[in-house]
Scaffold this active site. Structure first.
Site, PDB file in Angstrom:
ATOM      1  N   TYR A 144      -3.033  -5.437  -5.698  1.00 27.80           N
ATOM      2  CA  TYR A 144      -1.960  -4.974  -4.810  1.00 27.80           C
ATOM      3  C   TYR A 144      -2.416  -3.696  -4.132  1.00 27.80           C
ATOM      4  O   TYR A 144      -2.980  -2.808  -4.781  1.00 27.80           O
ATOM      5  CB  TYR A 144      -0.686  -4.711  -5.615  1.00 27.80           C
ATOM      6  CG  TYR A 144       0.449  -4.118  -4.796  1.00 27.80           C
ATOM      7  CD1 TYR A 144       1.092  -4.863  -3.810  1.00 27.80           C
ATOM      8  CD2 TYR A 144       0.880  -2.808  -5.012  1.00 27.80           C
ATOM      9  CE1 TYR A 144       2.133  -4.315  -3.068  1.00 27.80           C
ATOM     10  CE2 TYR A 144       1.916  -2.258  -4.271  1.00 27.80           C
ATOM     11  CZ  TYR A 144       2.547  -3.018  -3.302  1.00 27.80           C
ATOM     12  OH  TYR A 144       3.578  -2.474  -2.567  1.00 27.80           O
ATOM     13  N   ASP A 238      -9.383   1.007  -4.259  1.00 25.95           N
ATOM     14  CA  ASP A 238      -7.986   1.443  -4.238  1.00 25.95           C
ATOM     15  C   ASP A 238      -7.670   1.979  -5.626  1.00 25.95           C
ATOM     16  O   ASP A 238      -7.466   1.216  -6.568  1.00 25.95           O
ATOM     17  CB  ASP A 238      -7.068   0.279  -3.863  1.00 25.95           C
ATOM     18  CG  ASP A 238      -5.605   0.721  -3.788  1.00 25.95           C
ATOM     19  OD1 ASP A 238      -5.315   1.887  -4.127  1.00 25.95           O
ATOM     20  OD2 ASP A 238      -4.768  -0.107  -3.398  1.00 25.95           O
ATOM     21  N   LYS A 266       0.237   8.242  -6.346  1.00 23.53           N
ATOM     22  CA  LYS A 266       0.807   8.404  -7.687  1.00 23.53           C
ATOM     23  C   LYS A 266       0.422   9.754  -8.331  1.00 23.53           C
ATOM     24  O   LYS A 266       0.955  10.779  -7.926  1.00 23.53           O
ATOM     25  CB  LYS A 266       0.451   7.184  -8.543  1.00 23.53           C
ATOM     26  CG  LYS A 266       1.057   5.918  -7.887  1.00 23.53           C
ATOM     27  CD  LYS A 266       1.033   4.646  -8.669  1.00 23.53           C
ATOM     28  CE  LYS A 266       1.876   3.611  -7.947  1.00 23.53           C
ATOM     29  NZ  LYS A 266       1.196   2.403  -7.495  1.00 23.53           N
TER      30      LYS A 266
HETATM   31  C1  LIG Z   1       1.292   1.793  -6.030  1.00 28.51           C
HETATM   32  C2  LIG Z   1       0.093   1.270  -5.356  1.00 28.51           C
HETATM   33  C3  LIG Z   1      -0.052   1.273  -3.961  1.00 28.51           C
HETATM   34  C4  LIG Z   1       1.058   1.662  -3.038  1.00 28.51           C
HETATM   35  O1  LIG Z   1       1.459   2.984  -3.190  1.00 28.51           O
HETATM   36  P1  LIG Z   1       2.919   3.418  -2.669  1.00 28.51           P
HETATM   37  O2  LIG Z   1       2.954   4.885  -2.885  1.00 28.51           O
HETATM   38  O3  LIG Z   1       3.902   2.641  -3.494  1.00 28.51           O
HETATM   39  O4  LIG Z   1       2.977   3.041  -1.228  1.00 28.51           O
HETATM   40  C5  LIG Z   1      -1.258   0.875  -3.424  1.00 28.51           C
HETATM   41  N1  LIG Z   1      -2.279   0.485  -4.215  1.00 28.51           N
HETATM   42  C6  LIG Z   1      -2.170   0.460  -5.551  1.00 28.51           C
HETATM   43  C7  LIG Z   1      -3.349   0.056  -6.377  1.00 28.51           C
HETATM   44  C8  LIG Z   1      -0.986   0.840  -6.163  1.00 28.51           C
HETATM   45  O5  LIG Z   1      -0.877   0.772  -7.485  1.00 28.51           O
END
Ligand SMILES: *Cc1c(COP(=O)(O)O)cnc(C)c1O
Length: 428
Positions: A144, A238, A266
């Site tokens: 994701y 990511d 995060k």
């Molecule tokens: C949470 C997450 C996102 C998106 O971040 P948001 O702050 O919710 O837009 C993208 N990539 C990964 C791997 C994530 O865990």
């Protein structure tokens, strides 16, 4: 356990917000329940509007590696906010966090702050396209990357692996710019890179943690790096979850692999809205105002966010921070796995850093197609039982759990014993 206030608030919230929520997974649909309305959090615990207290393993979905309301983070926020909330100018505090991160992370040379993980990924992809002059992106099923149009895609049904959107509202033309492959699969990646010469970047969660915890083989990741180099394709890690979670330098440091661009979110904002992306200086030089790739943000590098980030990162840099946290996680996970093995239950608990996942299968799971959707019934049952016993897991069996520095061994003993006794009931 009485949850009448939460239930009442949810009924009211449905009048204001689609599905009563501002982010879909909060709605508890996959566990067929009604969400808790949380009014406060302290350390490892959250309290709902009915005054029920829960030991929290969701941690606001990952940012709260120090637990809720950590005094240093709170004080940094209060001190900063007293001087104003946003100026739309560069700030000294920006330099402080830039230095703090870059001096302690050799995998990136320049950094740009944005306001969410989604925005970080979206920008990283534009940068990769702008830098390489190529258009297509390779992503992996089970990873994701936020709700970016061209990444809300799954593998198509045809022979080609061009993506099919997983959300309404995404033009086919966008989805077609993304090729979707299976994780941990060398052959399909090799074929794709050899046969398609318009690929700007391969994006991967090096520690996939949004669809279960799909730990990859080190060899596969090393090989991914080599293949990208061979074909002039950028490798984007990511690390919105794994960054600062499995160690200060995230998955790049954990695996000793240097991607071209890394996205963060995060933890880097200490619980405030945030995203960031960084990479090699020559690549980052393509971003405006240095270069032609446009990317901007009214509230980017917001000082209050950065203050929370700095306060958090400073604690993470303390010498025994990660060994202690990881040791606690391993202790907890070992307790669960021992019980599961002794009883012969068809499940196991994979872990890395301070992340764990309840996998209702006795096989190692490396790709999303190995997850049996029916096994989620066990999670649904467990989730409800645990809530009644004062333990809060993210409301979906596809979500991982997070352990924070605020979780004590006593908390983890309580949680492990409780989870084991619930499993005994479920598998009885
Ligand atoms: C949470 C997450 C996102 C998106 O971040 P948001 O702050 O919710 O837009 C993208 N990539 C990964 C791997 C994530 O865990």
């Amino acid at each position: 356990m009485q949850r009448s206030k939460s239930n009442q608030l949810f009924e009211e919230a449905k009048q204001y917000f689609p599905g009563g929520v501002n982010s879909p997974v909060r709605a508890f649909k996959s566990v067929e329940g009604s969400p808790l309305f949380i009014k406060s959090g302290n350390g490892a615990y959250i309290t709902d509007e009915d005054d029920n207290k829960y030991l929290d393993f969701c941690g606001s979905w990952g940012p709260l590696i120090l637990g809720h309301n950590h005094p240093k983070v709170r004080e940094a926020i209060v001190e900063t906010v007293a001087k104003g909330t946003t100026f739309g100018t560069p700030t000294a505090i920006g330099n402080t966090i830039g230095k703090l991160i870059l001096e302690n992370n050799k995998f990136i040379e320049k950094l740009r702050f944005v306001s969410s993980g989604t925005e970080a990924v979206m920008s990283a992809i534009r940068l990769a396209r702008g830098y390489t002059g190529k258009n297509k992106i390779v992503k992996f099923e089970g990873c994701y990357h936020g709700h970016v149009d061209s990444l809300l895609v799954k593998a198509g049904s045809g022979l080609a692996t061009f993506g099919e959107s997983t959300s309404a509202g995404i033009p086919d033309a966008f989805a077609k710019e993304t090729l979707v492959l299976g994780l941990n699969d060398l052959a399909s990646l090799m074929d794709t890179l050899e046969s398609n010469h318009d690929i700007a970047a391969v994006i991967i969660e090096p520690i996939p943690a949004n669809n279960g915890l799909l730990l990859q083989d080190l060899n596969y990741l090393v090989w991914l790096r080599q293949q990208c180099d061979k074909h002039g394709v950028l490798l984007i890690f990511d690390e919105v979850i794994s960054g600062f979670r499995v160690g200060f330098t995230g998955a790049a440091g954990y695996y000793h692999i240097e991607p071209d661009i890394i996205t963060y979110g995060k933890i880097i904002g200490g619980g405030m809205p945030v995203g960031a992306y960084g990479g090699r200086a020559d690549i980052m030089a393509h971003i405006a105002p240095d270069g032609p790739v446009y990317q901007a943000g009214t509230l980017s590098a917001n000082p209050v966010t950065l203050a929370a980030g700095i306060a958090t990162l400073e604690v993470l840099l303390e010498e025994d921070f990660y060994p202690t946290l990881i040791g606690n996680t391993e202790y907890f996970v070992a307790k669960l796995n021992e019980h599961i093995e002794t009883k012969g239950y068809k499940m196991h608990v994979p872990t890395v850093g301070s992340i764990f996942w309840l996998a209702f299968s006795d096989e190692r799971i490396v790709s999303s197609d190995q997850i049996d959707p029916k096994s989620m019934d066990h999670f649904k049952a467990l989730h409800g039982m645990l809530l009644d016993k004062g333990i809060y897991l993210g409301p979906s069996g596809y979500e991982v759990g997070f352990i924070s520095a605020a979780h004590t061994r006593a908390d983890l003993d309580f949680a492990a014993d409780t989870i084991c006794s619930c499993l005994d009931t479920i598998f009885a």
